[in-house]
Design a protein around this motif. Structure first.
Motif, short mmCIF file in Angstrom:
data_model
loop_
_atom_site.label_atom_id
_atom_site.label_comp_id
_atom_site.label_asym_id
_atom_site.label_seq_id
_atom_site.Cartn_x
_atom_site.Cartn_y
_atom_site.Cartn_z
N THR A 10 45.39 -38.10 11.05
CA THR A 10 45.83 -36.74 10.77
C THR A 10 45.53 -35.80 11.93
O THR A 10 44.74 -36.13 12.82
CB THR A 10 45.14 -36.21 9.50
N THR A 11 46.17 -34.64 11.89
CA THR A 11 45.91 -33.61 12.89
C THR A 11 45.29 -32.37 12.28
O THR A 11 45.03 -31.41 13.00
CB THR A 11 47.22 -33.20 13.60
N SER A 12 45.06 -32.39 10.97
CA SER A 12 44.55 -31.17 10.34
C SER A 12 43.70 -31.46 9.12
O SER A 12 43.91 -32.47 8.44
CB SER A 12 45.71 -30.25 9.94
N PRO A 13 42.77 -30.57 8.81
CA PRO A 13 41.95 -30.74 7.60
C PRO A 13 42.78 -30.63 6.33
O PRO A 13 42.46 -31.28 5.33
CB PRO A 13 40.90 -29.63 7.71
N GLU A 14 43.83 -29.82 6.36
CA GLU A 14 44.67 -29.67 5.16
C GLU A 14 45.34 -30.99 4.80
O GLU A 14 45.40 -31.37 3.63
CB GLU A 14 45.73 -28.58 5.39
N GLN A 15 45.84 -31.68 5.82
CA GLN A 15 46.45 -32.99 5.58
C GLN A 15 45.41 -33.98 5.07
O GLN A 15 45.68 -34.78 4.17
CB GLN A 15 47.09 -33.51 6.86
N ALA A 16 44.23 -33.93 5.65
CA ALA A 16 43.15 -34.83 5.23
C ALA A 16 42.81 -34.61 3.76
O ALA A 16 42.58 -35.58 3.01
CB ALA A 16 41.91 -34.61 6.09
N GLU A 17 42.80 -33.36 3.33
CA GLU A 17 42.49 -33.03 1.94
C GLU A 17 43.50 -33.68 1.00
O GLU A 17 43.13 -34.31 0.00
CB GLU A 17 42.49 -31.52 1.75
N ARG A 18 44.78 -33.55 1.31
CA ARG A 18 45.82 -34.12 0.44
C ARG A 18 45.72 -35.64 0.39
O ARG A 18 45.89 -36.24 -0.67
CB ARG A 18 47.20 -33.67 0.93
N ALA A 19 45.44 -36.25 1.54
CA ALA A 19 45.31 -37.71 1.56
C ALA A 19 44.09 -38.17 0.76
O ALA A 19 44.16 -39.15 0.00
CB ALA A 19 45.23 -38.21 2.99
N PRO A 35 41.90 -26.97 23.19
CA PRO A 35 40.65 -26.42 23.73
C PRO A 35 39.44 -26.91 22.93
O PRO A 35 39.52 -27.11 21.71
CB PRO A 35 40.83 -24.91 23.58
N TYR A 36 38.31 -27.08 23.63
CA TYR A 36 37.13 -27.70 23.04
C TYR A 36 36.69 -27.03 21.74
O TYR A 36 36.45 -27.71 20.73
CB TYR A 36 35.97 -27.69 24.04
N LEU A 37 36.58 -25.71 21.73
CA LEU A 37 36.08 -25.03 20.54
C LEU A 37 37.02 -25.18 19.36
O LEU A 37 36.58 -25.34 18.20
CB LEU A 37 35.83 -23.55 20.84
N GLU A 38 38.31 -25.17 19.63
CA GLU A 38 39.29 -25.37 18.55
C GLU A 38 39.21 -26.80 18.03
O GLU A 38 39.27 -27.04 16.82
CB GLU A 38 40.69 -25.06 19.08
N TRP A 39 39.09 -27.75 18.96
CA TRP A 39 38.94 -29.17 18.60
C TRP A 39 37.69 -29.36 17.73
O TRP A 39 37.73 -30.04 16.70
CB TRP A 39 38.86 -29.99 19.88
N LYS A 40 36.61 -28.76 18.16
CA LYS A 40 35.36 -28.89 17.41
C LYS A 40 35.48 -28.32 16.00
O LYS A 40 35.02 -28.94 15.03
CB LYS A 40 34.22 -28.19 18.17
#
Length: 208
Positions: A10-19, A35-40
């Protein structure tokens, strides 16, 4: 260490939640050119969802960030940090997966002590920028036969445009499991799609 037979990418927490609501218990966050902070922050948010659902959280490409946030593991592509270096950095308890496209790749990853191998791509996929040669079912059958003949115990996960209909023949070829992105994310109901993959992977396998 138990390696799941369904890896959700996945690329997002929202997708992870649905899965995860559909029963997924192994999530890999794959983001590029971020960017590092966004990735983190994406990693922390996705990890929090995984922990709430009791799912294993794997971070793609970035062993340093995986160590910093206490992820369960890291998946390393061919151009990422070598698995042996990652093991030195992360220690024996971290899960380390590696990407393979050839038997030489498989041999190298087994020698490096990875916990699982992502072998692919099965077919063309848009989720990867630099795509290795397509393997197809015949490619998997050949490589997995070599894997068995060599006596390698490392679980192999198929990846690359895999659909629900592909699961049975891929398991029959000898794969431990599959990694899925679009097959769940792009579904009308990702939670339902996740359950369908889980059920298919749990079905008895008929030998080819």
């Amino acid at each position: 260490m138990q390696i799941s037979n369904l890896h959700y990418i996945t690329t997002s927490p929202e997708q992870a939640e649905r899965a995860c609501l559909g029963g997924v218990r192994w999530v890999q966050l794959r983001v590029k050119n971020t960017p590092y902070l966004e990735w983190k922050q994406l990693a922390l948010d996705t990890q929090a969802i995984c922990r709430r659902h009791g799912a294993t959280f794997i971070l793609n490409d970035n062993p340093q960030l995986a160590l910093e946030i206490g992820a369960d593991g890291v998946h390393l592509g061919k151009e990422d940090m070598p698995p042996t270096e990652a093991r030195t950095l992360l220690g024996p308890e971290f899960i380390i997966g590696g990407t393979a496209n050839t038997f030489v790749d498989i041999e190298g990853l087994v020698a490096a002590g990875v916990d699982y191998i992502g072998l692919g791509p099965f077919r063309f996929t848009t989720t990867k920028e630099k795509l290795s040669p397509i393997l197809g079912l015949a490619g998997y059958e050949t490589l997995l036969a070599q894997h068995r003949a060599a006596g390698f115990p490392t679980p192999v996960i198929g990846i690359g445009g895999i659909t629900l209909a592909d699961v049975a023949p891929l398991l029959a070829a000898g794969l431990h499991g599959v990694a899925v992105s679009g097959g769940i994310t792009a579904a009308a109901d990702p939670s339902v799609a996740a359950r369908q993959f889980i059920n298919s992977l749990a079905a008895p396998v008929s030998a080819l």
